[in-house]
Design a protein around this motif. Structure first.
Motif, PDB file in Angstrom:
ATOM      1  N   VAL A 139       0.882  -1.160   0.000  1.00  9.91           N
ATOM      2  CA  VAL A 139       0.000   0.000   0.000  1.00  9.91           C
ATOM      3  C   VAL A 139       0.923   1.214   0.000  1.00  9.91           C
ATOM      4  N   TYR A 140       0.594   2.197  -0.851  1.00  4.58           N
ATOM      5  CA  TYR A 140       1.479   3.341  -1.061  1.00  4.58           C
ATOM      6  C   TYR A 140       0.847   4.643  -0.584  1.00  4.58           C
ATOM      7  N   ASP A 141       1.730   5.590  -0.256  1.00  2.00           N
ATOM      8  CA  ASP A 141       1.326   6.945   0.113  1.00  2.00           C
ATOM      9  C   ASP A 141       0.217   6.892   1.155  1.00  2.00           C
ATOM     10  N   ALA A 142       0.519   6.274   2.278  1.00  3.15           N
ATOM     11  CA  ALA A 142      -0.495   5.938   3.275  1.00  3.15           C
ATOM     12  C   ALA A 142      -0.489   6.884   4.473  1.00  3.15           C
ATOM     13  N   GLU A 143      -1.680   7.194   4.938  1.00  2.52           N
ATOM     14  CA  GLU A 143      -1.918   7.902   6.198  1.00  2.52           C
ATOM     15  C   GLU A 143      -2.525   6.887   7.149  1.00  2.52           C
ATOM     16  N   ILE A 144      -1.947   6.747   8.344  1.00  4.87           N
ATOM     17  CA  ILE A 144      -2.451   5.789   9.311  1.00  4.87           C
ATOM     18  C   ILE A 144      -2.847   6.532  10.579  1.00  4.87           C
ATOM     19  N   GLY A 145      -4.048   6.235  11.061  1.00  8.70           N
ATOM     20  CA  GLY A 145      -4.536   6.822  12.294  1.00  8.70           C
ATOM     21  C   GLY A 145      -5.289   5.783  13.108  1.00  8.70           C
ATOM     22  N   ASN A 146      -5.638   6.173  14.326  1.00 14.79           N
ATOM     23  CA  ASN A 146      -6.370   5.278  15.206  1.00 14.79           C
ATOM     24  C   ASN A 146      -7.274   6.124  16.095  1.00 14.79           C
ATOM     25  N   GLN A 151      -3.575  11.285  18.905  1.00 22.59           N
ATOM     26  CA  GLN A 151      -2.273  11.875  18.590  1.00 22.59           C
ATOM     27  C   GLN A 151      -1.494  11.051  17.570  1.00 22.59           C
ATOM     28  N   PHE A 152      -1.955   9.826  17.285  1.00 23.15           N
ATOM     29  CA  PHE A 152      -1.253   8.948  16.354  1.00 23.15           C
ATOM     30  C   PHE A 152      -1.754   9.222  14.943  1.00 23.15           C
ATOM     31  N   ASN A 153      -0.905   9.803  14.137  1.00 27.35           N
ATOM     32  CA  ASN A 153      -1.216  10.053  12.731  1.00 27.35           C
ATOM     33  C   ASN A 153       0.114  10.101  12.002  1.00 27.35           C
ATOM     34  N   ILE A 154       0.387   9.077  11.193  1.00 23.77           N
ATOM     35  CA  ILE A 154       1.667   9.056  10.475  1.00 23.77           C
ATOM     36  C   ILE A 154       1.426   8.903   8.982  1.00 23.77           C
ATOM     37  N   HIS A 155       2.368   9.407   8.220  1.00 29.38           N
ATOM     38  CA  HIS A 155       2.359   9.262   6.759  1.00 29.38           C
ATOM     39  C   HIS A 155       3.585   8.460   6.370  1.00 29.38           C
ATOM     40  N   ILE A 156       3.368   7.426   5.559  1.00 28.29           N
ATOM     41  CA  ILE A 156       4.482   6.606   5.093  1.00 28.29           C
ATOM     42  C   ILE A 156       4.352   6.368   3.596  1.00 28.29           C
ATOM     43  N   PRO A 157       5.487   6.260   2.905  1.00 31.43           N
ATOM     44  CA  PRO A 157       5.430   6.060   1.454  1.00 31.43           C
ATOM     45  C   PRO A 157       4.980   4.653   1.062  1.00 31.43           C
ATOM     46  N   MET A 158       5.231   3.648   1.929  1.00 34.44           N
ATOM     47  CA  MET A 158       4.873   2.281   1.565  1.00 34.44           C
ATOM     48  C   MET A 158       4.824   1.398   2.805  1.00 34.44           C
ATOM     49  N   LEU A 159       3.895   0.457   2.801  1.00 35.77           N
ATOM     50  CA  LEU A 159       3.865  -0.576   3.826  1.00 35.77           C
ATOM     51  C   LEU A 159       3.327  -1.850   3.227  1.00 35.77           C
ATOM     52  N   LEU A 160       3.536  -2.940   3.945  1.00 38.38           N
ATOM     53  CA  LEU A 160       2.984  -4.230   3.552  1.00 38.38           C
ATOM     54  C   LEU A 160       1.807  -4.545   4.450  1.00 38.38           C
ATOM     55  N   VAL A 161       0.736  -5.078   3.860  1.00 38.48           N
ATOM     56  CA  VAL A 161      -0.393  -5.574   4.632  1.00 38.48           C
ATOM     57  C   VAL A 161      -0.665  -7.009   4.211  1.00 38.48           C
ATOM     58  N   ASN A 162      -1.179  -7.791   5.146  1.00 39.67           N
ATOM     59  CA  ASN A 162      -1.593  -9.153   4.845  1.00 39.67           C
ATOM     60  C   ASN A 162      -3.038  -9.065   4.363  1.00 39.67           C
ATOM     61  N   PRO A 163      -3.291  -9.272   3.062  1.00 36.54           N
ATOM     62  CA  PRO A 163      -4.641  -9.060   2.534  1.00 36.54           C
ATOM     63  C   PRO A 163      -5.682 -10.023   3.108  1.00 36.54           C
ATOM     64  N   ASN A 164      -5.242 -11.102   3.717  1.00 38.22           N
ATOM     65  CA  ASN A 164      -6.179 -12.054   4.303  1.00 38.22           C
ATOM     66  C   ASN A 164      -6.570 -11.680   5.735  1.00 38.22           C
ATOM     67  N   GLN A 165      -5.957 -10.628   6.297  1.00 34.56           N
ATOM     68  CA  GLN A 165      -6.244 -10.251   7.676  1.00 34.56           C
ATOM     69  C   GLN A 165      -6.687  -8.799   7.837  1.00 34.56           C
TER      70      GLN A 165
END
Length: 171
Positions: A139-146, A151-165
Motif C-alpha cells: 500500500v502506497y502513500d499511506a496515512e495511518i490513524g487510530n 495523537q497517532f497520525n503518520i504518513h508513510i510512502p509504503m507498507l505491507l499488509v496481509n490481505p487475508n487479515q
C-alpha cells in the motif's frame, strides 16, 4: 542486543497485529530491503524486535509496554513498515504500462489506513483482490490513524499488509 556482524544493520520498524502495535529495532543484512522483508523466503517465524515500545489494544483503554526484546509470531502480523522517517525505494516501476493507483481505506485492527494500491487498468478492486494470491500486498502513500489514539497520525510512502487479515473499503 547482540553484537552486529560486519554485514548487518539495525532498522527501526513498526509491526501491527489485530490487537497490538510495536515499534522497535530489527537486525537485518546490510543489503536487505527491510520494507519488503516479509515477502522474502528468509522471513523468520517470529519478528524479533529490540527495545520495542508496544501499545496493546486488549481491553477498553490502550496500554503501553516497554521490553528489552519481544518476539511477535509472523503469522499474527497484519501490517509492517519502516518507522518514519526511514524509507526504501518503492517496490514498483513507475513506468510500467497499464497500471493505475487505486485509493483504498484499509482497516488494520483498530487502525484506519488511507492509501493506494497498484492494479491493472483493465480490472477493478474486487477482481484484483479476488485473483491475488500474494501473502503480502503493498500500500502506497499511506496515512495511518487510530481513533483510540488521536495523537497517532503518520504518513508513510509504503507498507505491507496481509490481505487475508485486513478489510478494504472504498470511500
Amino acid at each position: 542486543m547482540k553484537d552486529l556482524a560486519y554485514d548487518e544493520k539495525i532498522v527501526m520498524v513498526m509491526v501491527y497485529t489485530n490487537n497490538m502495535l510495536a515499534r522497535g529495532e530489527v537486525v537485518a543484512k546490510e543489503n536487505a530491503r527491510v520494507s519488503i522483508w516479509l515477502r522474502t523466503q528468509g522471513v523468520p517465524n517470529y519478528i524479533h524486535l529490540y527495545k520495542p515500545q508496544v501499545i496493546s489494544f486488549v481491553g477498553t483503554t490502550p496500554r503501553n509496554f516497554s521490553f528489552s526484546e519481544i518476539f511477535i509470531p509472523t503469522a499474527q502480523v497484519v501490517a509492517f513498515h519502516l518507522a518514519p522517517p526511514a524509507q526504501d525505494p518503492l517496490d514498483y516501476d513507475a513506468g510500467e504500462a497499464n497500471r493505475v493507483m487505486q485509493k483504498l481505506d484499509v482497516m488494520i485492527g483498530s487502525f484506519l489506513l488511507k492509501g493506494n494500491i497498484r492494479i491493472s487498468m483493465q480490472t477493478d478492486v474486487a477482481t484484483s483482490l479476488d485473483v491475488m494470491r500474494a501473502s503480502w500486498m503493498s500500500v502506497y502513500d499511506a496515512e495511518i490513524g487510530n481513533p483510540s489514539l488521536p495523537q497517532f497520525n503518520i504518513h508513510i510512502p509504503m507498507l505491507l499488509v496481509n490481505p487475508n487479515q485486513v478489510n478494504f473499503g472504498i470511500s
